[in-house]
Each structure stands twice: as structure tokens, then as C-alpha cells.
Design a protein around this motif. Structure first.
Motif, PDB file in Angstrom:
ATOM      1  N   PHE A 243       7.920   6.453  -7.505  1.00 43.48           N
ATOM      2  CA  PHE A 243       6.638   5.829  -7.184  1.00 43.48           C
ATOM      3  C   PHE A 243       6.514   5.734  -5.676  1.00 43.48           C
ATOM      4  O   PHE A 243       7.487   5.902  -4.941  1.00 43.48           O
ATOM      5  CB  PHE A 243       6.502   4.445  -7.822  1.00 43.48           C
ATOM      6  CG  PHE A 243       7.385   3.410  -7.193  1.00 43.48           C
ATOM      7  CD1 PHE A 243       6.892   2.589  -6.196  1.00 43.48           C
ATOM      8  CD2 PHE A 243       8.702   3.260  -7.592  1.00 43.48           C
ATOM      9  CE1 PHE A 243       7.706   1.624  -5.608  1.00 43.48           C
ATOM     10  CE2 PHE A 243       9.519   2.301  -7.014  1.00 43.48           C
ATOM     11  CZ  PHE A 243       9.014   1.482  -6.014  1.00 43.48           C
ATOM     12  N   ALA A 244       5.303   5.470  -5.226  1.00 46.98           N
ATOM     13  CA  ALA A 244       5.048   5.322  -3.791  1.00 46.98           C
ATOM     14  C   ALA A 244       4.123   4.144  -3.574  1.00 46.98           C
ATOM     15  O   ALA A 244       3.251   3.868  -4.392  1.00 46.98           O
ATOM     16  CB  ALA A 244       4.415   6.592  -3.235  1.00 46.98           C
ATOM     17  N   ARG A 245       4.326   3.450  -2.502  1.00 44.07           N
ATOM     18  CA  ARG A 245       3.427   2.377  -2.094  1.00 44.07           C
ATOM     19  C   ARG A 245       2.632   2.896  -0.910  1.00 44.07           C
ATOM     20  O   ARG A 245       3.199   3.301   0.093  1.00 44.07           O
ATOM     21  CB  ARG A 245       4.219   1.141  -1.702  1.00 44.07           C
ATOM     22  CG  ARG A 245       3.311  -0.009  -1.295  1.00 44.07           C
ATOM     23  CD  ARG A 245       4.067  -1.265  -1.081  1.00 44.07           C
ATOM     24  NE  ARG A 245       4.496  -1.724  -2.420  1.00 44.07           N
ATOM     25  CZ  ARG A 245       5.430  -2.627  -2.634  1.00 44.07           C
ATOM     26  NH1 ARG A 245       6.060  -3.150  -1.609  1.00 44.07           N
ATOM     27  NH2 ARG A 245       5.750  -3.001  -3.838  1.00 44.07           N
ATOM     28  N   VAL A 246       1.296   2.860  -1.035  1.00 47.33           N
ATOM     29  CA  VAL A 246       0.423   3.405  -0.009  1.00 47.33           C
ATOM     30  C   VAL A 246      -0.443   2.286   0.550  1.00 47.33           C
ATOM     31  O   VAL A 246      -0.986   1.478  -0.198  1.00 47.33           O
ATOM     32  CB  VAL A 246      -0.490   4.512  -0.597  1.00 47.33           C
ATOM     33  CG1 VAL A 246      -1.438   5.040   0.467  1.00 47.33           C
ATOM     34  CG2 VAL A 246       0.351   5.633  -1.180  1.00 47.33           C
ATOM     35  N   SER A 247      -0.565   2.228   1.855  1.00 44.69           N
ATOM     36  CA  SER A 247      -1.420   1.262   2.517  1.00 44.69           C
ATOM     37  C   SER A 247      -2.405   2.028   3.392  1.00 44.69           C
ATOM     38  O   SER A 247      -1.995   2.767   4.287  1.00 44.69           O
ATOM     39  CB  SER A 247      -0.572   0.319   3.371  1.00 44.69           C
ATOM     40  OG  SER A 247      -1.402  -0.572   4.066  1.00 44.69           O
TER      41      SER A 247
ATOM     42  N   ASP B 270      -7.982  -9.816  -1.236  1.00 41.84           N
ATOM     43  CA  ASP B 270      -6.553  -9.647  -0.995  1.00 41.84           C
ATOM     44  C   ASP B 270      -5.839 -10.645  -1.892  1.00 41.84           C
ATOM     45  O   ASP B 270      -6.427 -11.163  -2.838  1.00 41.84           O
ATOM     46  CB  ASP B 270      -6.194  -9.789   0.496  1.00 41.84           C
ATOM     47  CG  ASP B 270      -6.502 -11.158   1.081  1.00 41.84           C
ATOM     48  OD1 ASP B 270      -6.642 -12.134   0.313  1.00 41.84           O
ATOM     49  OD2 ASP B 270      -6.572 -11.265   2.309  1.00 41.84           O
ATOM     50  N   SER B 271      -4.607 -10.955  -1.602  1.00 45.29           N
ATOM     51  CA  SER B 271      -3.828 -11.809  -2.495  1.00 45.29           C
ATOM     52  C   SER B 271      -4.355 -13.239  -2.589  1.00 45.29           C
ATOM     53  O   SER B 271      -4.147 -13.912  -3.588  1.00 45.29           O
ATOM     54  CB  SER B 271      -2.365 -11.829  -2.057  1.00 45.29           C
ATOM     55  OG  SER B 271      -2.262 -12.358  -0.756  1.00 45.29           O
TER      56      SER B 271
END
Length: 118
Positions: A4-8, A53-54
Motif C-alpha cells: 500500500f502507499a500513503r499519498v499526500s 480534516d480530522s
């Protein structure tokens, strides 16, 4: 498989965005609402939201700068109910207690401009 990859992605900043705490939004079947504190009473107002956002969500319509939102006790507040304030949060991250009043149950926040990254 199994990777998997985390993209920002930084797509820009809107310094004029009206950001409110996510907890202030009351989701409904047809719309989203917030409870405004006006003249000591609860006023339910339909809002449209943008990015989130969070902890915050952008409000694109339905609120204006300086409106005061109810943040706690949302399930027990009825339209046009009298509200007693126990705390006011006027700046992000700052809670300023008021003089205690018997039966206080709500925290309110003044709507302010915030930075919205999207």
C-alpha cells in the motif's frame, strides 16, 4: 498484492475558509445542520460543507463569520430551546470559562476564518 502507499497532495490553501469543529455538524437524511446560539436560544440552521480534516470541516454556506455554534449537548437540544453557556471557545485551541451558572451543559464556539488546506 499486500502493498500500500500513503499519498499526500497539496492542492492549495484557502485562508478565507469558514472552518468549524466536526462535532458541531448534525448529519441528517437530506441535509446537515448546526445549532446556532442566538439571543439565548437554539436555532437549527442547514449548512453545506466542503473539505474536512480530522477535526474540522469547511462550511461553504449557511453560516457567517461571528455566528456562535453549540458544540455539546446536541442530542438534547430542541429548536428554540433556552441555552445556558458554560464555556466559550473564541479562538482555536483556547477555552475561556465563564462564570458558572446552575444547569450549564453547553459549550459554544464563535465561527472564525481558518486555514483550509485542500
Amino acid at each position: 498484492p499486500g502493498v500500500f502507499a500513503r499519498v499526500s497532495l497539496d492542492l492549495g490553501i484557502d485562508n478565507k475558509a469558514l472552518m468549524i469543529p466536526s462535532q458541531a455538524i448534525i448529519p441528517g437524511v437530506r441535509n446537515k445542520q448546526v445549532i446556532l446560539f442566538k439571543e439565548g436560544r437554539a436555532k437549527f440552521t442547514v449548512v453545506e460543507t466542503g473539505i474536512r480534516d480530522s477535526s474540522s470541516v469547511q462550511v461553504t454556506s449557511g453560516l457567517k463569520l461571528g455566528d456562535t455554534l453549540v458544540l455539546t449537548g446536541l442530542l438534547s437540544v430542541k429548536p428554540d430551546a433556552v441555552i445556558k453557556i458554560s464555556q466559550i471557545d473564541n479562538k482555536p485551541g483556547t477555552i475561556n470559562p465563564k462564570a458558572p451558572v446552575a444547569g450549564d451543559t453547553n459549550v459554544v464556539k464563535e465561527v472564525q476564518r481558518g486555514r483550509s488546506s485542500f
